[in-house]
Motif scaffolding. Structure first.
Motif, short mmCIF file in Angstrom:
data_model
loop_
_atom_site.label_atom_id
_atom_site.label_comp_id
_atom_site.label_asym_id
_atom_site.label_seq_id
_atom_site.Cartn_x
_atom_site.Cartn_y
_atom_site.Cartn_z
N ILE A 99 1.19 -0.94 -0.02
CA ILE A 99 -0.21 0.49 -0.27
C ILE A 99 0.19 1.51 0.02
O ILE A 99 0.52 1.99 -0.70
CB ILE A 99 -1.40 0.12 1.54
N LEU A 100 2.43 1.46 0.92
CA LEU A 100 2.90 3.22 0.73
C LEU A 100 3.35 3.19 -0.80
O LEU A 100 2.64 4.05 -1.04
CB LEU A 100 4.05 2.50 2.30
N TRP A 101 4.03 1.76 -1.59
CA TRP A 101 4.29 2.12 -2.28
C TRP A 101 3.77 2.62 -4.04
O TRP A 101 3.71 2.79 -4.43
CB TRP A 101 5.47 0.70 -2.74
N GLU A 102 2.43 1.82 -3.54
CA GLU A 102 0.70 2.71 -4.81
C GLU A 102 0.64 3.98 -4.48
O GLU A 102 0.74 4.40 -5.32
CB GLU A 102 -0.36 1.41 -4.04
N GLU A 103 1.10 3.98 -2.69
CA GLU A 103 1.08 5.56 -2.80
C GLU A 103 1.49 6.29 -3.04
O GLU A 103 1.60 7.82 -3.95
CB GLU A 103 0.34 5.84 -1.29
N ILE A 104 2.67 5.44 -2.88
CA ILE A 104 4.07 6.76 -3.21
C ILE A 104 4.25 6.90 -4.65
O ILE A 104 4.52 8.54 -5.06
CB ILE A 104 5.60 5.93 -2.99
N LEU A 105 3.74 6.29 -5.35
CA LEU A 105 4.15 5.68 -7.30
C LEU A 105 3.23 6.86 -7.54
O LEU A 105 3.13 7.77 -8.74
CB LEU A 105 3.94 4.60 -7.44
N GLN A 106 2.05 7.15 -6.43
CA GLN A 106 1.16 8.07 -7.15
C GLN A 106 1.14 9.72 -6.94
O GLN A 106 0.20 10.62 -7.87
CB GLN A 106 -0.07 8.03 -6.93
N ARG A 107 2.68 10.38 -6.62
CA ARG A 107 2.12 10.81 -5.05
C ARG A 107 3.90 11.41 -5.86
O ARG A 107 3.74 12.94 -6.12
CB ARG A 107 2.42 11.27 -4.08
N PHE A 108 5.01 11.01 -6.13
CA PHE A 108 6.28 11.62 -5.73
C PHE A 108 6.89 10.58 -7.14
O PHE A 108 6.50 9.77 -7.39
CB PHE A 108 6.42 11.09 -4.32
N SER A 109 7.68 11.25 -7.88
CA SER A 109 8.48 10.69 -9.10
C SER A 109 9.67 10.05 -8.40
O SER A 109 10.08 9.44 -8.98
CB SER A 109 8.68 11.90 -10.14
N LYS A 110 10.23 10.44 -6.93
CA LYS A 110 11.09 10.27 -6.89
C LYS A 110 11.23 10.50 -5.21
O LYS A 110 11.11 11.65 -4.37
CB LYS A 110 12.92 10.27 -7.15
#
Ligand code: HEM
Ligand code: FES
Lengths: 411, 106
Positions: free
Chosen positions: A372-383
């Protein structure tokens, strides 16, 4: 920074002891384990800090020890070292059958697939809120603001613990895992102070326990324990033990995997590119991070009878340490084991969760939280950019980070 | 060449030819049949190769060892016909064996 320790290849083999927490903090343990895997996979040493013990460093030998609980007992403790006073509350991770099996069976429904599916939206909401509150374009410590914060929130969710008091959970976990003998750069708490804090923890849980026992059963961990016939009549100390086990089990491990995922993707930038280009790799990336990091470095056992392992004669009563952190680098089982490869075939084939009857009860929960953390990170930040080398925990058990400075880049 | 049929939780069937001596787990992994994780690689140490044996085949596949019984305690949705597929070794008498997968490995 600790003093630089000697190159392991200059030490006589019979004196080689990979257990010093300084080694891990300085990341010098890798060479020790590499030598042991090659030259003496089942290795005896009389350790200055911990006394005589066997180091088991290869994947298959670790699996053998872990899955032969009748030969290798988990009682009374599962980590190196021993406490000064007799306080350790009993926990099923440090019990043999049949007590282990009864207590584990009572708690397992809390992490069953159906329960995880119910928790998922709650956890996702909390991840979104934490990520949305982060500063973009300035440096901050990912460990505090994301890894610890999210893990604490998730624990509170799991226990249905009063949300405003959630920081107590992390505090108790820290106190419970503190090892006074090794408290080199820690906070200098005495064993008595530690006992007092854990008594507070017990009281708080007893209150909540009584409240839940008087209500209809719910799906949180405390309610499950309070209503299960196997645990409903638990002694207060046993209750404390199980609560602490669940807090500790899900605390440092998940927290440090969250930090490790960011660190590893920065260390292997082509893997980060691969992930961004194809987010369907998230699942195997999480397993690969758990292997590469090995959040718990070892587990300890005591031989219950004279036996043999890797051609060595182990005597009844001998202490045997399974170095998971080494098993996960065993090239006979894992190709290019030092590399971080997010789309590794059979990525779950690692020893980080242990094997046998004590195999991590929360492994699917941990993977879900990270996914879940990475699904949400990838939708918000390029890096999520790592700015400098992290600071690490001083321990041979918890493989973790205390400071990981990062900067977020918008999409 | 014993032939085995694996039925996924969603009903999809996979019929493959196995090699004598391989386990039901190994045969699935070699043929990329989904639904068996086998995290420990066949050591009876992870319980992520859980399957249900078709009732007609229960006696032919033999008995669970005590370790298999202990490890099945860790799996989800265990029934009387539950087995760990790494603990069933193929031979000609299992030609035609039918096994079903659980919803997920846990
Ligand atoms: C990446 C995260 C995690 C890692 C690497 C990890 C690792 C481990 C390891 C190595 C063991 C001992 C296995 C053995 O002795 O063979 C264990 C046991 C356990 N873990 Fe985890 N763990 C993680 C997350 C969690 C979470 C989120 C929970 C919360 C429910 C949890 C609860 C437990 C419990 C209750 C046990 C004791 C099981 C038993 O003795 O039967 N763990 N874990
Ligand atoms: S593959 Fe691990 S128990 Fe069968």
């Amino acid at each position: 920074m600790n003093a630089i320790l000697p190159d392991p290849y200059t030490i006589p083999l019979e004196k080689l002891d990979p257990s010093s927490p300084n080694l891990f903090q300085n990341q010098e343990h890798w060479a020790y384990f590499e030598r042991l895997r090659k030259e003496d996979p089942v290795h005896f040493v009389d350790s200055e800090d911990f006394g005589p013990y066997w180091s088991v460093t290869k994947f298959q030998d670790i699996m053998y020890v872990d899955s032969h609980h009748e030969l290798f007992s988990s009682e009374p403790r599962i980590v190196l070292g021993h406490s000064n006073i007799d306080f350790d509350p009993p926990m099923f991770i440090a019990m043999d059958p049949p007590r282990h099996d009864e207590q584990r069976a009572a708690v397992t429904p809390a992490v069953a697939p159906k329960q995880l599916a119910e928790l998922e939206p709650l956890i996702r909401g909390r991840v979104q809120a934490v990520l949305d509150g982060l500063p973009v374009g300035e440096s901050f410590n990912w460990v505090d603001r994301v890894s610890i914060e999210l893990t604490t929130q998730m624990l509170a969710t799991l226990f249905d613990f009063p949300f405003e008091e959630r920081h107590l959970l992390t505090h108790w976990s820290d106190v419970a895992t503190e090892n006074p003998e090794l408290d080199v750069n820690g906070n200098g708490r005495t064993e008595e102070e530690r006992r007092d804090i854990l008594m507070e923890c017990q009281q708080r849980f007893m209150e909540i326990w009584k409240e839940r026992a008087g209500q209809a059963p719910k799906m949180d961990l405390i309610s499950l324990l309070a209503h299960s016939p196997a645990t409903a009549k638990m002694e207060p100390m046993e209750l404390l033990g199980n609560m602490i086990l669940l807090i500790v089990g899900g605390n440092d491990t998940t927290r440090n995997t969250m930090s490790a995922s960011v660190y590893a993707l920065n260390k292997f930038p082509e893997q980060y590119d691969k992930l961004r280009a194809n987010p369907s790799h998230i699942t195997s990336m999480i397993s690969e991070t758990i292997r590469w990091q090995t959040p718990l470095g070892h587990m300890r056992r005591i031989a219950t009878e004279d036996t043999e392992l890797g051609g060595k004669k182990i005597k009844k009563g001998d202490m045997v340490v399974m170095w998971y952190v080494s098993g996960n680098r065993d090239e006979d089982v894992i190709e290019n084991a030092n590399d971080y490869i997010i789309d590794r075939p059979r990525a779950r084939h690692h020893v980080s969760f242990g094997f046998g009857i004590h195999r991590c009860m929360g492994n699917r929960l941990a993977e879900m939280q990270l996914r879940i953390l990475w699904e949400e990170i990838l939708q918000r930040f390029s890096k999520v950019e790592v700015l400098e080398e992290p600071k690490r925990v001083h321990s041979n058990f918890v493989m973790g980070y205390t400071d990981l400075q990062v900067k977020l880049h918008p999409l | 060449m014993p032939r085995i049929t694996y039925i996924e939780f969603n009903g999809t069937e996979h019929t493959v030819d196995g090699d004598g001596g391989d386990s039901v787990m190994e045969t699935a992994v070699k043929n990329e049949v989904p639904g068996i994780d086998a995290d420990c690689g066949g050591g009876c140490a992870c319980a992520t190769c859980h399957i249900y044996v078709d009732e007609a085949w229960l006696t032919q596949v033999g008995e669970r060892s005590p370790m298999e019984v202990s490890m099945l305690n860790l799996a989800e949705g265990v029934a009387d016909n539950s087995r760990l597929s790494c603990q069933i070794s193929l031979n000609e008498s299992l030609d035609g064996l039918v096994v079903r997968m659980p919803e997920s490995q846990h």
